[in-house]
Design a protein around this motif. Structure first.
Motif, PDB file in Angstrom:
ATOM      1  N   ALA A 170       0.810  -1.219   0.000  1.00  0.00           N
ATOM      2  CA  ALA A 170       0.000   0.000   0.000  1.00  0.00           C
ATOM      3  C   ALA A 170       0.843   1.269   0.000  1.00  0.00           C
ATOM      4  O   ALA A 170       0.333   2.364  -0.258  1.00  0.00           O
ATOM      5  CB  ALA A 170      -0.940   0.006   1.210  1.00  0.00           C
ATOM      6  N   GLY A 171       2.135   1.134   0.306  1.00  0.00           N
ATOM      7  CA  GLY A 171       3.005   2.304   0.313  1.00  0.00           C
ATOM      8  C   GLY A 171       2.725   3.273   1.438  1.00  0.00           C
ATOM      9  O   GLY A 171       3.107   4.440   1.368  1.00  0.00           O
ATOM     10  N   VAL A 172       2.071   2.794   2.491  1.00  0.00           N
ATOM     11  CA  VAL A 172       1.714   3.691   3.594  1.00  0.00           C
ATOM     12  C   VAL A 172       2.917   3.951   4.481  1.00  0.00           C
ATOM     13  O   VAL A 172       3.874   3.171   4.518  1.00  0.00           O
ATOM     14  CB  VAL A 172       0.562   3.101   4.445  1.00  0.00           C
ATOM     15  CG1 VAL A 172      -0.711   3.005   3.626  1.00  0.00           C
ATOM     16  CG2 VAL A 172       0.939   1.731   5.004  1.00  0.00           C
ATOM     17  N   ALA A 205      -6.040   3.870   0.181  1.00  0.00           N
ATOM     18  CA  ALA A 205      -4.901   3.231  -0.472  1.00  0.00           C
ATOM     19  C   ALA A 205      -5.317   1.844  -0.950  1.00  0.00           C
ATOM     20  O   ALA A 205      -5.756   1.018  -0.138  1.00  0.00           O
ATOM     21  CB  ALA A 205      -3.723   3.132   0.485  1.00  0.00           C
ATOM     22  N   PRO A 206      -5.201   1.556  -2.246  1.00  0.00           N
ATOM     23  CA  PRO A 206      -5.558   0.229  -2.764  1.00  0.00           C
ATOM     24  C   PRO A 206      -4.601  -0.840  -2.245  1.00  0.00           C
ATOM     25  O   PRO A 206      -3.418  -0.566  -2.010  1.00  0.00           O
ATOM     26  CB  PRO A 206      -5.418   0.391  -4.284  1.00  0.00           C
ATOM     27  CG  PRO A 206      -5.377   1.860  -4.528  1.00  0.00           C
ATOM     28  CD  PRO A 206      -4.773   2.472  -3.314  1.00  0.00           C
ATOM     29  N   ILE A 207      -5.104  -2.057  -2.081  1.00  0.00           N
ATOM     30  CA  ILE A 207      -4.252  -3.178  -1.681  1.00  0.00           C
ATOM     31  C   ILE A 207      -4.504  -4.372  -2.592  1.00  0.00           C
ATOM     32  O   ILE A 207      -5.578  -4.517  -3.172  1.00  0.00           O
ATOM     33  CB  ILE A 207      -4.478  -3.599  -0.207  1.00  0.00           C
ATOM     34  CG1 ILE A 207      -5.945  -4.004   0.020  1.00  0.00           C
ATOM     35  CG2 ILE A 207      -4.061  -2.499   0.737  1.00  0.00           C
ATOM     36  CD1 ILE A 207      -6.211  -4.546   1.410  1.00  0.00           C
ATOM     37  N   ASN A 208      -3.491  -5.210  -2.714  1.00  0.00           N
ATOM     38  CA  ASN A 208      -3.553  -6.414  -3.532  1.00  0.00           C
ATOM     39  C   ASN A 208      -4.446  -7.466  -2.873  1.00  0.00           C
ATOM     40  O   ASN A 208      -4.597  -7.491  -1.659  1.00  0.00           O
ATOM     41  CB  ASN A 208      -2.130  -6.949  -3.704  1.00  0.00           C
ATOM     42  CG  ASN A 208      -2.048  -8.150  -4.600  1.00  0.00           C
ATOM     43  OD1 ASN A 208      -2.281  -9.260  -4.150  1.00  0.00           O
ATOM     44  ND2 ASN A 208      -1.716  -7.928  -5.859  1.00  0.00           N
ATOM     45  N   ARG A 209      -5.028  -8.356  -3.682  1.00  0.00           N
ATOM     46  CA  ARG A 209      -5.890  -9.409  -3.141  1.00  0.00           C
ATOM     47  C   ARG A 209      -5.142 -10.321  -2.177  1.00  0.00           C
ATOM     48  O   ARG A 209      -5.704 -10.807  -1.192  1.00  0.00           O
ATOM     49  CB  ARG A 209      -6.487 -10.235  -4.291  1.00  0.00           C
ATOM     50  CG  ARG A 209      -7.608  -9.523  -5.045  1.00  0.00           C
ATOM     51  CD  ARG A 209      -8.165 -10.410  -6.145  1.00  0.00           C
ATOM     52  NE  ARG A 209      -7.152 -10.685  -7.166  1.00  0.00           N
ATOM     53  CZ  ARG A 209      -7.355 -11.511  -8.198  1.00  0.00           C
ATOM     54  NH1 ARG A 209      -8.507 -12.148  -8.338  1.00  0.00           N
ATOM     55  NH2 ARG A 209      -6.396 -11.706  -9.099  1.00  0.00           N
ATOM     56  N   LYS A 210      -3.855 -10.560  -2.465  1.00  0.00           N
ATOM     57  CA  LYS A 210      -3.065 -11.409  -1.581  1.00  0.00           C
ATOM     58  C   LYS A 210      -2.912 -10.756  -0.209  1.00  0.00           C
ATOM     59  O   LYS A 210      -2.992 -11.438   0.824  1.00  0.00           O
ATOM     60  CB  LYS A 210      -1.685 -11.674  -2.193  1.00  0.00           C
ATOM     61  CG  LYS A 210      -1.711 -12.545  -3.435  1.00  0.00           C
ATOM     62  CD  LYS A 210      -0.300 -12.781  -3.945  1.00  0.00           C
ATOM     63  CE  LYS A 210      -0.311 -13.658  -5.199  1.00  0.00           C
ATOM     64  NZ  LYS A 210       1.063 -13.865  -5.731  1.00  0.00           N
ATOM     65  N   LEU A 211      -2.684  -9.451  -0.202  1.00  0.00           N
ATOM     66  CA  LEU A 211      -2.568  -8.751   1.071  1.00  0.00           C
ATOM     67  C   LEU A 211      -3.904  -8.744   1.797  1.00  0.00           C
ATOM     68  O   LEU A 211      -3.962  -8.906   3.023  1.00  0.00           O
ATOM     69  CB  LEU A 211      -2.072  -7.316   0.863  1.00  0.00           C
ATOM     70  CG  LEU A 211      -1.997  -6.462   2.138  1.00  0.00           C
ATOM     71  CD1 LEU A 211      -1.038  -7.086   3.154  1.00  0.00           C
ATOM     72  CD2 LEU A 211      -1.553  -5.030   1.814  1.00  0.00           C
ATOM     73  N   ALA A 212      -4.987  -8.548   1.050  1.00  0.00           N
ATOM     74  CA  ALA A 212      -6.324  -8.566   1.651  1.00  0.00           C
ATOM     75  C   ALA A 212      -6.571  -9.899   2.364  1.00  0.00           C
ATOM     76  O   ALA A 212      -7.086  -9.937   3.490  1.00  0.00           O
ATOM     77  CB  ALA A 212      -7.392  -8.322   0.596  1.00  0.00           C
TER      78      ALA A 212
END
Length: 323
Positions: A170-172, A205-212
């Motif tokens: 997410a680059g947070v 912030a968008p996140i990838n499905r794997k991270l979700a």
């Protein structure tokens, strides 16, 4: 210019230039009270201001300079401190800039209170952008080495890996991640709701499905902890919110084990560089990562260009053609 920004170059007191005599230690305590209650800064930021003031006082002691009142700090002293940090302490450029900005903010407060006639920490003699360090991002093999070194069979390991994965995907910023609550994750749209950011602006912030999926698994483990706070990243032994100091301790262990030097912010740099290398644009990078100016993200463009050329060499369509 944000609500906290003003022109702080050559501030002067109007009229005859008279100002109130104030002991520097008393003025500093007043400044800490101000940023704690009036500005409501985070505990980590307040601690950094205290440390930066302490470093400056140690410098004064080292050179035998006794400073009692705020107005005794002049531009020559500030210049000498900058040179001392650079030559004697051999501090990194980023560290010198951080300490200088902190002191500049403190003395701007003293100026506004009428304790000094001008802020001695002016940018004309200290180039805060001088010799900026190159962006330090992680390579793929380094990221894999870091992630694979974490023992996810433990609750602490699962939390650490999920946190690092969030920083990377997410680059947070680290404080943004640690402030996340369970309700801030929108699994329907795969978005993270950032409420508290460096720029005081909320964003998604968008996140990838794997991270979700990883975060869903983390929440399952969190749910087994009684009397826990609603934070996303918690200590599984007592249910309290994970702190920055605890993260630093875990990172030190991983660095020692892997031999890879990194900080929490390394993953934000890595996110930005990888994003651009793989086809992302500056506008969406700014939006997703919460950068406010184009200047802030251009440094990543400079890094990503040569990497993109290398990617082309590997993946050019002509490489797929046979004679």
């Amino acid at each position: 210019m944000s609500k906290h920004q003003t022109s702080r170059g050559n501030e002067k007191v109007a009229g005859n230039g008279q100002f109130k005599k104030k002991k520097i230690k008393e003025a500093f305590e007043e400044y800490i009270q101000f940023i704690t209650y009036a500005k409501d800064l985070k505990e980590r930021t307040i601690k950094e201001h205290k440390n930066n003031f302490r470093y400056f006082c140690e410098f004064l002691k080292k050179i035998g300079k006794k400073i009692t009142y705020v107005d005794q700090v002049n531009q020559d002293l500030c210049i000498n401190y900058w040179i001392y940090m650079k030559r004697d302490q051999n501090l990194k450029n980023a560290t010198r800039r951080l300490r200088t900005r902190s002191l500049k903010a403190q003395f701007y407060f003293y100026f506004k209170k009428g304790y000094i006639g001008e802020n001695p920490w002016i940018q004309e003699f200290i180039d805060l952008n001088d010799e900026k360090e190159p962006v330090r991002y992680l390579k793929k093999k380094e990221v894999l080495l870091i992630l694979n070194s974490i023992d996810t069979s433990t609750s602490k390991g699962s939390c650490t890996k999920s946190l690092i994965s969030t920083l990377l995907d997410a680059g947070v910023r680290i404080n943004e991640a640690l402030n996340l609550d369970e309700a801030d994750i929108d699994f329907d749209r795969n978005l993270i709701h950032i409420w508290e950011s460096k720029n005081d602006e909320e964003r998604y912030a968008p996140i990838n499905r794997k991270l979700a999926f990883m975060l869903k698994e983390l929440l399952k483990k969190n749910s087994k902890i009684k009397n826990r706070v609603p934070a996303l990243f918690i200590n599984h032994h007592d249910g309290t919110r994970l702190t920055y100091d605890q993260v630093k301790n875990e990172i030190k262990k991983i660095r020692k084990e892997t031999g890879v030097y990194f900080t929490p912010h390394s993953f934000r740099h890595t996110f930005a560089v990888w994003y651009l290398v793989h086809g992302g644009d500056l506008a969406s990078l700014m939006e997703n990562g919460g950068w406010k100016t184009l200047k802030a993200v251009k440094k990543y463009l400079n890094v990503s260009k040569p990497l993109a050329i290398e990617q082309h060499k590997k993946h050019s369509p002509f490489n797929q053609l046979t004679e």
